[in-house]
Design an enzyme around this catalytic site. Sequence first.
Site, PDB file in Angstrom:
ATOM      1  N   HIS A 322      19.380  33.351  22.562  1.00  0.00           N
ATOM      2  CA  HIS A 322      19.871  34.419  23.442  1.00  0.00           C
ATOM      3  C   HIS A 322      19.604  35.849  22.983  1.00  0.00           C
ATOM      4  CE1 HIS A 322      21.843  35.591  27.018  1.00  0.00           C
ATOM      5  NE2 HIS A 322      22.667  34.574  27.105  1.00  0.00           N
ATOM      6  N   TYR A 436      35.707  36.663  31.078  1.00  0.00           N
ATOM      7  CA  TYR A 436      34.414  37.350  31.001  1.00  0.00           C
ATOM      8  C   TYR A 436      33.492  36.737  32.043  1.00  0.00           C
ATOM      9  CZ  TYR A 436      30.030  38.857  28.583  1.00  0.00           C
ATOM     10  OH  TYR A 436      28.812  39.393  28.246  1.00  0.00           O
ATOM     11  N   SER A 438      29.473  37.363  33.224  1.00  0.00           N
ATOM     12  CA  SER A 438      28.276  38.101  32.875  1.00  0.00           C
ATOM     13  C   SER A 438      27.578  38.620  34.133  1.00  0.00           C
ATOM     14  CB  SER A 438      27.392  37.129  32.092  1.00  0.00           C
ATOM     15  OG  SER A 438      26.088  37.545  32.133  1.00  0.00           O
ATOM     16  N   THR A 449      23.147  43.182  29.941  1.00  0.00           N
ATOM     17  CA  THR A 449      24.201  42.670  30.823  1.00  0.00           C
ATOM     18  C   THR A 449      25.387  43.622  30.756  1.00  0.00           C
ATOM     19  OG1 THR A 449      25.138  41.369  29.022  1.00  0.00           O
ATOM     20  CG2 THR A 449      23.606  40.227  30.504  1.00  0.00           C
TER      21      THR A 449
END
Length: 608
Positions: A322, A436, A438, A449
């Site tokens: 990532h 959360y 994204s 993001t």
Amino acid sequence: RLPVPKLEDTIRRYLNAQKPLLNDDQFRKTEELAHHFQKGIGRELHEQLVAQDNQNKHTSYITGPWFDMYLKAREPVVLNFNAFMSFNPDPKSEYNDQLIRATNMTVSAVRFMKTFRAGYLEPEVFHLNPEKSDTQIFKKIIRFVPSSLSWFGAYMVNAYPLDMSQYFRLFNSTRLPKLNRDELYTDEKAKHLLVLRNGNFYVFDVIDRDGNMLKPSEIQAHLKYILVDNSPAPAFPLGYLSSENRDTWALLRKNLLDNGNEEVLQKVDSAVFCLSLDDFPIKDFVHLSHTMLHGDGANRWYDKSFNLIITKDGTAGINFEHSWGDGVAVLRFQNEVFKDSTKAPAISPQSQPASVDSSRAVQKLDFKLNDALKAGITKAKQKFDASVEALSLNMIQFHEGGKDLLKQKKVSPDAVAQLAFQMAFLRQYNQTVATYESCSTAAFKHGRTETIRPASMHTKKCSEAFVRELSKHSTEELQKLIVECSKYHGHLTKEAAMGQGFDRHLFGLRYLALSKDTALPDFYQDQAYARLNHNIISTSTLLSPAVQLGGFGPVVSDGFGVGYQVHNDWIGCNVSSYPARNGKEFLQCIYKSLEDIFNVLKGKKMSS
């Protein structure tokens, strides 16, 4: 360029997100710290951040800090950072054979890479009004407008070109473990593919000396050679090392290099990508998720920008690292590979592999291991097995409605899914926690993001009405509460997509504060700040004709990782969790919440 929000806007948005999580006394304390920060040290940091941003027009204010956040993290990448997206099966069932699909997908991946590098890949554009902008005539006209102005021409018709600066890291790239901070490495000159099978490493060239792709029949022959190779699995599979703590792995890698493995490691790091061929079929969606999210640890190289995984029955998926990029870049790659390999497959079930000498073309990599390395691999395997053992993956499909019905009722599909998560958690644990979602900021240069904070006073009020006091409310009142949640969620989503969230701004200011020798401002030492950033419900969604499902591990040990898709007439949801939480029960509560929301929207009278 990605805007730096106004400080007062950020503080206001931050306090709005804190409100549902705190009692009155806690909120008063947090509010006081926030306003003190806004008037004092926060203002100074903000002015410095803006000045720095103005001096670095070539990038965005979040790029450096965000790379650092990922690359300085010392936890293993597998389960903590790497995510997966699995492909839909090929519509023509006979093409879902492991060798055929591996060949076709490899060919399509190399085609994508060559198209991208030649500058012929169609730009990624978000069309708000596709009838006007996603047309041949618009493409023809915009082609002749100089690039300094073309984005403006696109804006005029509500088309938003997206940042594609991450794409080059898709290929020939890997994350190298280093003490304290890893490095991203890319070598575009390398021409070989890395193939893993049974924990063994193989390489062969997919690009020839002139820069052309090998014939598909030759790629097929080499992959067939690897699939029938009966070499035993290595006693100490190297793949486990890429699942280790990053500092531990950095020291072991140094040992590997000192022990005469420089050349073989160079082959692994520089390979076009990693193709992982698994020797078993997929049993069900849960097995699919486990296979694509972590697999067995031996047949993956988690540091590569991505592993294309293909199982015995031709089920395919991507596991990606990532730090180098976000879901949007990987999704574009997946969409193109799926479309190309299914609509214009390079080989068919009737195709014969080329009669070439694969034993010369394919090199099996041999690693020289000393006792310390063998011990390191054994320990990495034990830790990997324990982590995987603790992970639960569960999923549901809700078939009583989806996007079509929600749009007809004029509510946002994403807002309804997020509301269901809030309601479910309240039902299961009797509280509202940091959540959360994204959101891509690729509409901006070097955007990454932003966070949408789905837990709001609106979702709290609505959830409490459904979970605690259903009989007190009429259907109309409940409908009104859902609509309010939807409006507010839409507002938050729009803000985040326009770079007007608060999380990245506060993160950038904190990063700046940490770079100085002074103490971290009190604002950041507030327990409430820490709690808001301990994301118990972490969520991400994507919808694509190429993707069957996607998922990731929980971001905290007492959290849920929620991957979800709102389809036209159904909703899919898969949840990862560790023993501190019960994912199966959470999904049952999500199902119940969706049922309640849909019943209310359909006008049914509710009884508790």
